[in-house]
Enzyme design. Structure first.
Site, PDB file in Angstrom:
ATOM      1  N   TYR A 241       0.855  -1.201   0.000  1.00  0.00           N
ATOM      2  CA  TYR A 241       0.000   0.000   0.000  1.00  0.00           C
ATOM      3  C   TYR A 241       0.886   1.244   0.000  1.00  0.00           C
ATOM      4  O   TYR A 241       0.722   2.146  -0.837  1.00  0.00           O
ATOM      5  CB  TYR A 241      -0.899  -0.012   1.236  1.00  0.00           C
TER       6      TYR A 241
HETATM    7  O1  LIG Z   1      -2.213   6.947   7.724  1.00  0.00           O
HETATM    8  C1  LIG Z   1      -2.344   6.276   6.712  1.00  0.00           C
HETATM    9  O2  LIG Z   1      -1.857   6.576   5.663  1.00  0.00           O
HETATM   10  C2  LIG Z   1      -3.073   4.966   6.796  1.00  0.00           C
HETATM   11  O3  LIG Z   1      -3.952   5.029   7.909  1.00  0.00           O
HETATM   12  C3  LIG Z   1      -4.670   3.831   8.151  1.00  0.00           C
HETATM   13  O4  LIG Z   1      -3.765   2.782   8.418  1.00  0.00           O
HETATM   14  P1  LIG Z   1      -3.385   2.451   9.917  1.00  0.00           P
HETATM   15  O5  LIG Z   1      -2.730   3.601  10.567  1.00  0.00           O
HETATM   16  O6  LIG Z   1      -2.661   1.150   9.910  1.00  0.00           O
HETATM   17  O7  LIG Z   1      -4.834   2.349  10.593  1.00  0.00           O
HETATM   18  P2  LIG Z   1      -5.618   1.125  11.218  1.00  0.00           P
HETATM   19  O8  LIG Z   1      -5.719   0.021  10.273  1.00  0.00           O
HETATM   20  O9  LIG Z   1      -6.848   1.660  11.808  1.00  0.00           O
HETATM   21  O10 LIG Z   1      -4.637   0.679  12.412  1.00  0.00           O
HETATM   22  C4  LIG Z   1      -4.348   1.579  13.478  1.00  0.00           C
HETATM   23  C5  LIG Z   1      -3.490   0.879  14.491  1.00  0.00           C
HETATM   24  O11 LIG Z   1      -4.203  -0.190  15.083  1.00  0.00           O
HETATM   25  C6  LIG Z   1      -3.441  -1.371  15.008  1.00  0.00           C
HETATM   26  N1  LIG Z   1      -4.351  -2.511  14.851  1.00  0.00           N
HETATM   27  C7  LIG Z   1      -5.070  -2.662  13.740  1.00  0.00           C
HETATM   28  C8  LIG Z   1      -5.946  -3.690  13.588  1.00  0.00           C
HETATM   29  C9  LIG Z   1      -6.063  -4.638  14.639  1.00  0.00           C
HETATM   30  O12 LIG Z   1      -6.828  -5.605  14.581  1.00  0.00           O
HETATM   31  N2  LIG Z   1      -5.316  -4.453  15.746  1.00  0.00           N
HETATM   32  C10 LIG Z   1      -4.457  -3.412  15.901  1.00  0.00           C
HETATM   33  O13 LIG Z   1      -3.798  -3.298  16.931  1.00  0.00           O
HETATM   34  C11 LIG Z   1      -2.519  -1.200  13.833  1.00  0.00           C
HETATM   35  O14 LIG Z   1      -1.375  -2.011  13.992  1.00  0.00           O
HETATM   36  C12 LIG Z   1      -2.224   0.281  13.910  1.00  0.00           C
HETATM   37  O15 LIG Z   1      -1.171   0.491  14.792  1.00  0.00           O
HETATM   38  C13 LIG Z   1      -5.507   3.491   6.934  1.00  0.00           C
HETATM   39  O16 LIG Z   1      -6.151   2.254   7.143  1.00  0.00           O
HETATM   40  C14 LIG Z   1      -4.673   3.428   5.692  1.00  0.00           C
HETATM   41  O17 LIG Z   1      -5.550   3.250   4.591  1.00  0.00           O
HETATM   42  C15 LIG Z   1      -3.837   4.662   5.517  1.00  0.00           C
HETATM   43  O18 LIG Z   1      -4.626   5.730   5.123  1.00  0.00           O
END
Ligand SMILES: O=C(O)[C@H]1O[C@H](OP(=O)(O)OP(=O)(O)OC[C@H]2O[C@@H](n3ccc(=O)[nH]c3=O)[C@H](O)[C@@H]2O)[C@H](O)[C@@H](O)[C@H]1O
Length: 430
Positions: A241
């Site tokens: 991504y």
């Molecule tokens: O800023 C971005 O550019 C991206 O932001 C977002 O990604 P992320 O920051 O990864 O958000 P998100 O999935 O909510 O996970 C948040 C936290 O929860 C943790 N996480 C996640 C899932 C889970 O089951 N458990 C968990 O601990 C996980 O490890 C993480 O630490 C958008 O989805 C992406 O499309 C893109 O726009």
């Protein structure tokens, strides 16, 4: 040789009729009356079916004519929706308009009098019924939303033929960091091929629109220098991504350099809020907590909590609108650059990272329900341990100044969630 009459008789009834005729003349005479009656009935039914079918096809083609891409009715809807209703307003094509950020930005623009036309392919990466519900919101604001893919060259060409869009707000993308391991091709389809198709259409358009588009905080990848500044290295993506978003930044630069397209790339930092994306942690945690199901909370190396610079949707909308308002004009025409055009990249974050366990604690407080937490070491799935935006550049150039902290923003999200999914306060808060 077969005779002409035989040629015109449909095969099955014809065969049946022939057999009857040759088997017995007497029988033929006896049956003549009833056979000819049956034949007349058959003819009558045949005529009835034929006229019904031709009526159906007439109706079908009529409906297609009225509503399909390129029809007169379609053109009128597009033109009406693109109409500007304020002095110095803009006419914006919003891609991914049924998405989370796309629907919010479209409504904000329309409300202040800009013309807005949306496109969305309504893919099923997450529940399309939520996208349909956002579409209904857009309808209420008179934003016309085309169901189409940004890879559809003909549709894009047609759109730019009928509307002189001043701006494109490009938000259509395959989102999600971890899903890239499951379906890598969808990232290439939307974030690479789709982006190039859209840029081609923009470069050929006359006038060329200015483009503002969604990059991502994930481009910082394994960068450890905090807070993340636009000038920091972005050549170590941790997920496909992130790699496609980084590629997008390079691709848009090329179109700026060769064709004079005005480009503004926005690095969004974990955007959340009402009408959000069900695949994101804050959303799926809320669902599971309310349903009494466990949630998995990832943890980084050496048991360090993961952290995100969660950014509230209204702040992101202000950043998007500010970018559109300050974007310089594209300089090309006829596919040729006439002068250097603007090329910008901004962080749109909140500047105050919060750990994932703290985010869960806030949700528990708003929902008044304790989460069943499973803590797991972060799998090697593309995640990064933390994000933290330096937003001074966006502040200086766009007047960007986020005002909603995570506690407040999650409160607004939870209120929306309970109402949208039909929870009464008593039912959810035990
Ligand atoms: O800023 C971005 O550019 C991206 O932001 C977002 O990604 P992320 O920051 O990864 O958000 P998100 O999935 O909510 O996970 C948040 C936290 O929860 C943790 N996480 C996640 C899932 C889970 O089951 N458990 C968990 O601990 C996980 O490890 C993480 O630490 C958008 O989805 C992406 O499309 C893109 O726009």
């Amino acid at each position: 040789m077969r005779g002409l009459e035989e040629e015109f008789i449909p095969s099955t009834p014809g065969k049946f009729k022939d057999k009857t005729y040759y088997s017995s003349n007497r029988q033929f005479h006896r049956c003549f009356a009833s056979t000819s009656t049956m034949f007349l009935w058959a003819l009558f039914l045949l005529a009835l079916t034929a006229s019904y079918l031709s009526f159906q096809s007439f109706m079908d083609s009529g409906t297609r004519y009225l509503s399909s891409t390129g029809s007169l009715h379609w053109e009128k809807q597009v033109r009406d929706s693109a109409q500007i209703h304020r002095v110095n307003g803009m006419s914006v094509l919003v891609t991914g308009a049924a998405g989370f950020v796309g629907s919010h930005v479209s409504i904000a623009l329309k409300k202040r009098g800009d013309g807005v036309v949306g496109i969305d392919n309504f893919n099923n990466y997450y529940d399309p019924s939520l996208k349909k519900a956002r579409k209904n919101l857009l309808n209420l604001q008179n934003v016309y939303l085309i169901e189409g893919d940004i890879n559809d060259v003909r549709m894009l060409t047609k759109l730019f033929d009928i509307v002189a869009f001043t701006h494109v707000m490009h938000l259509a993308a395959q989102a999600g960091v971890r899903y890239a391991m499951e379906n890598p091709k969808s990232y290439v389809h939307s974030n690479i091929a789709g982006l190039v198709t859209l840029l081609e259409a923009c470069k050929n358009a006359n006038p060329q629109p200015a483009i503002v588009w969604a990059s991502s905080s994930s481009v910082y990848g394994l960068n450890e220098k905090v807070p993340f500044s636009e000038s920091d290295r972005t050549d170590q993506p941790a997920s496909l991504y992130a790699a496609t978003k980084k590629a997008g930044e390079e691709i848009t630069h090329t179109y700026n350099h060769i064709y004079g397209l005005s480009i503004t790339g926005l690095r969004f930092f974990t955007v959340y809020g009402p009408w959000g994306r069900p695949d994101m942690a804050y959303f799926s945690f809320t669902r599971n907590i309310l349903q009494g199901k466990p949630i998995t909370v990832y943890r980084g190396k050496n048991r360090v909590d993961l952290a995100r610079d969660f950014t509230y949707i209204d702040d992101i909308v202000k950043g998007c609108v500010g970018s559109l308002d300050t974007a310089g004009k594209s300089t090309g025409s006829g596919g040729k650059k006439r002068a250097p055009a603007m090329f910008r990249i901004f962080n749109l974050g909140n500047t105050s990272p919060v750990t994932v366990p703290m985010m869960v604690a806030m949700l528990e407080k708003h929902l008044k329900v304790k989460a069943k937490k499973h803590v797991l070491d972060m799998p090697g799935n593309g995640d990064v341990p933390f994000t933290h935006a330096n937003i001074s550049l966006a502040h200086k150039e766009l007047g960007y100044k986020p005002t909603t902290n995570l506690q407040t923003g999650l409160g607004k999200f939870v209120r929306w969630y309970l109402s949208y999914y039909g929870y009464s306060q008593e039912k959810s808060i035990k």
